[in-house]
Design a protein around this motif. Structure first.
Motif, PDB file in Angstrom:
ATOM      1  N   ALA A 179       0.831  -1.208   0.000  1.00 53.97           N
ATOM      2  CA  ALA A 179       0.000   0.000   0.000  1.00 53.97           C
ATOM      3  C   ALA A 179       0.863   1.254   0.000  1.00 53.97           C
ATOM      4  CB  ALA A 179      -0.932  -0.008   1.211  1.00 53.97           C
ATOM      5  N   GLY A 180       1.845   1.306   0.890  1.00 52.76           N
ATOM      6  CA  GLY A 180       2.685   2.490   0.988  1.00 52.76           C
ATOM      7  C   GLY A 180       3.504   2.735  -0.268  1.00 52.76           C
ATOM      8  N   LEU A 181       4.112   1.679  -0.815  1.00 51.33           N
ATOM      9  CA  LEU A 181       4.943   1.849  -2.001  1.00 51.33           C
ATOM     10  C   LEU A 181       4.110   2.204  -3.229  1.00 51.33           C
ATOM     11  CD1 LEU A 181       7.510  -1.066  -1.578  1.00 51.33           C
ATOM     12  CD2 LEU A 181       7.932   1.385  -1.299  1.00 51.33           C
TER      13      LEU A 181
ATOM     14  N   GLY B 210     -13.813   6.226   1.588  1.00 48.96           N
ATOM     15  CA  GLY B 210     -13.425   5.351   0.495  1.00 48.96           C
ATOM     16  C   GLY B 210     -12.085   5.677  -0.109  1.00 48.96           C
ATOM     17  N   SER B 211     -11.695   6.942  -0.092  1.00 49.11           N
ATOM     18  CA  SER B 211     -10.396   7.355  -0.624  1.00 49.11           C
ATOM     19  C   SER B 211      -9.258   7.143   0.356  1.00 49.11           C
ATOM     20  CB  SER B 211     -10.443   8.831  -1.003  1.00 49.11           C
ATOM     21  OG  SER B 211     -10.598   9.636   0.164  1.00 49.11           O
ATOM     22  N   GLY B 212      -9.594   6.745   1.589  1.00 45.89           N
ATOM     23  CA  GLY B 212      -8.585   6.610   2.635  1.00 45.89           C
ATOM     24  C   GLY B 212      -8.463   7.825   3.522  1.00 45.89           C
ATOM     25  N   ALA B 213      -9.257   8.862   3.265  1.00 47.53           N
ATOM     26  CA  ALA B 213      -9.204  10.067   4.096  1.00 47.53           C
ATOM     27  C   ALA B 213      -9.733   9.767   5.498  1.00 47.53           C
ATOM     28  CB  ALA B 213     -10.024  11.185   3.454  1.00 47.53           C
TER      29      ALA B 213
ATOM     30  N   ALA C 182      -4.161   3.598   4.137  1.00 46.88           N
ATOM     31  CA  ALA C 182      -4.371   2.628   3.062  1.00 46.88           C
ATOM     32  C   ALA C 182      -3.854   1.270   3.498  1.00 46.88           C
ATOM     33  CB  ALA C 182      -3.667   3.074   1.780  1.00 46.88           C
ATOM     34  N   GLY C 183      -4.474   0.213   2.969  1.00 51.09           N
ATOM     35  CA  GLY C 183      -4.021  -1.137   3.264  1.00 51.09           C
ATOM     36  C   GLY C 183      -4.663  -1.698   4.522  1.00 51.09           C
ATOM     37  N   ASN C 184      -3.976  -2.671   5.125  1.00 46.47           N
ATOM     38  CA  ASN C 184      -4.557  -3.422   6.235  1.00 46.47           C
ATOM     39  C   ASN C 184      -4.776  -2.618   7.504  1.00 46.47           C
ATOM     40  OD1 ASN C 184      -2.763  -6.328   5.178  1.00 46.47           O
ATOM     41  ND2 ASN C 184      -4.968  -6.003   5.008  1.00 46.47           N
TER      42      ASN C 184
ATOM     43  N   ILE D   2      -2.606  -7.245  -3.524  1.00 46.13           N
ATOM     44  CA  ILE D   2      -3.026  -6.457  -4.680  1.00 46.13           C
ATOM     45  C   ILE D   2      -4.096  -5.437  -4.285  1.00 46.13           C
ATOM     46  CG2 ILE D   2      -4.836  -8.041  -5.474  1.00 46.13           C
ATOM     47  CD1 ILE D   2      -3.737  -7.456  -8.358  1.00 46.13           C
ATOM     48  N   GLY D   3      -4.957  -5.800  -3.319  1.00 44.74           N
ATOM     49  CA  GLY D   3      -5.961  -4.850  -2.844  1.00 44.74           C
ATOM     50  C   GLY D   3      -5.329  -3.695  -2.089  1.00 44.74           C
ATOM     51  N   ALA D   4      -4.310  -4.010  -1.278  1.00 44.48           N
ATOM     52  CA  ALA D   4      -3.611  -2.957  -0.551  1.00 44.48           C
ATOM     53  C   ALA D   4      -2.902  -2.017  -1.521  1.00 44.48           C
ATOM     54  CB  ALA D   4      -2.601  -3.583   0.417  1.00 44.48           C
ATOM     55  N   ALA D   5      -2.303  -2.584  -2.580  1.00 48.60           N
ATOM     56  CA  ALA D   5      -1.633  -1.751  -3.582  1.00 48.60           C
ATOM     57  C   ALA D   5      -2.632  -0.808  -4.253  1.00 48.60           C
ATOM     58  CB  ALA D   5      -0.951  -2.639  -4.613  1.00 48.60           C
TER      59      ALA D   5
END
Length: 324
Positions: free
Chosen positions: A21-23, A268-271, A280-282, A291-294
């Motif tokens: 997610a971070g990368l 939904g955007s991670g805000a 973002a991610g787990n 792949i979902g985290a990415a």
């Protein structure tokens, strides 16, 4: 390529967490010509797994190779890295100051936190040592590798029957070990029997290993149940210490009334509820695979860049008016 910060420097975005997610978020941001620093403590969740699966074009790639390739791509566009742990963040004018366990703080206009989660495993001797190899959780991650083998499901929570029926898709030899869970109700028994899933009462006292692999589990009363894979249900706990310093607490998540983990709530955007902070991610979605985290990292990055574009425009308009 690793750059170590020597003094407090202002970045457009500091990304905390160097997993998928971070990368992925960092890559999207550097390609948007943002200055980005990734802070990573080198503790990916899937470090025990031998392969990454369900990632299109990268299926079977070892996790460390996937992350190394991701770091190289981010660095190619000018992204920077600090190896270490970000322990807290605090608001400052125009953004945030991020404090590291070792080294000087860094400043950011925006934060993307992708610190993941911790799998809290059942306290059964041998489980932690074999986690990610033949002690498993996700059938979509490891079901193919365990196909047609003897699979035992350790019942510790509300999803045990569902887990056993799910893993039946990959093998006809599935056993549900009741362990610390109550007996299935009549309807559950019928469903398990219809699919040929055996049910074994009694607590599991430990694992048995032969020839380098799992060979069975040992019950407290001395009985032995042969199996080549053991399915467990961890408790998924968000790594949210940095977010807690900003007033964002992880909330408990439940399934069928039972706590299964914790996560930081976000749009939904991670805000998050703190302006300027995205996740973002787990850390915010317990069920995300790699792949979902990415994908979540890219989605958050797009929202962050859009927010920065709006701020850049406001500042430019104010400067124009001031110069007139």
């Amino acid at each position: 390529m690793v750059a170590h910060a020597q003094e407090e420097r202002l970045y457009d975005v500091v990304v905390v967490g160097g997993g998928a997610a971070g990368l992925s978020g960092a890559l999207a941001l550097v390609r948007a010509r943002r200055s980005v620093l990734v802070i990573d403590d080198g503790r990916p969740r899937n470090v025990m797994a031998g392969r990454t699966h369900n990632f299109l074009t990268r299926d079977g790639m070892p996790p460390e190779e996937l992350l190394a390739a991701g770091r190289a791509e981010v660095a190619e566009y000018g992204g920077e890295f600090v190896a270490g742990e970000a322990v807290a963040a605090e608001p400052r004018e125009g953004g945030f100051r991020v404090l590291l366990e070792a080294g000087p703080p860094v400043a950011a206009r925006r934060l993307l936190v992708a610190t993941g989660l911790v799998d809290e495993l059942p306290e059964v001797p041998g489980v932690a040592e074999r986690w990610g190899r033949d002690v498993l959780h996700c059938p979509y991650c490891h079901g193919w590798e365990a196909r047609d083998r003897a699979i035992a499901v350790l019942a510790t929570g509300p999803l045990a029957c569902r887990q056993a029926l799910m893993w039946r898709q990959w093998s006809a030899d599935v056993t549900l070990l009741l362990h610390a869970s109550p007996e299935p109700d009549p309807e559950e028994y019928e469903r398990l029997a219809a699919r040929g899933v055996a049910v074994v009462p009694g607590r599991v006292a430990g694992l048995e290993v032969a020839d380098g692999g799992l060979s069975g589990v040992r019950l407290a009363d001395g009985r032995r149940v042969p199996c080549q894979a053991l399915v467990v249900e961890p408790r998924f706990t968000a790594r949210a210490g940095l977010l807690a310093s900003l007033g964002l607490s992880a909330e408990l998540e439940r399934s069928e009334g039972e706590v299964v983990g914790s996560s930081v709530q976000a749009a939904g955007s991670g805000a998050t509820d703190v302006p300027g902070v995205w996740v973002a991610g787990n850390v915010t979605s317990l069920s995300d695979q790699v792949i979902g985290a990415a994908a979540a990292g890219v989605q958050a990055a797009q929202a962050i860049n859009s927010d920065l574009v709006d701020e850049d425009t406001r500042l430019a308009v104010a400067a124009r008016r001031g110069s007139g």
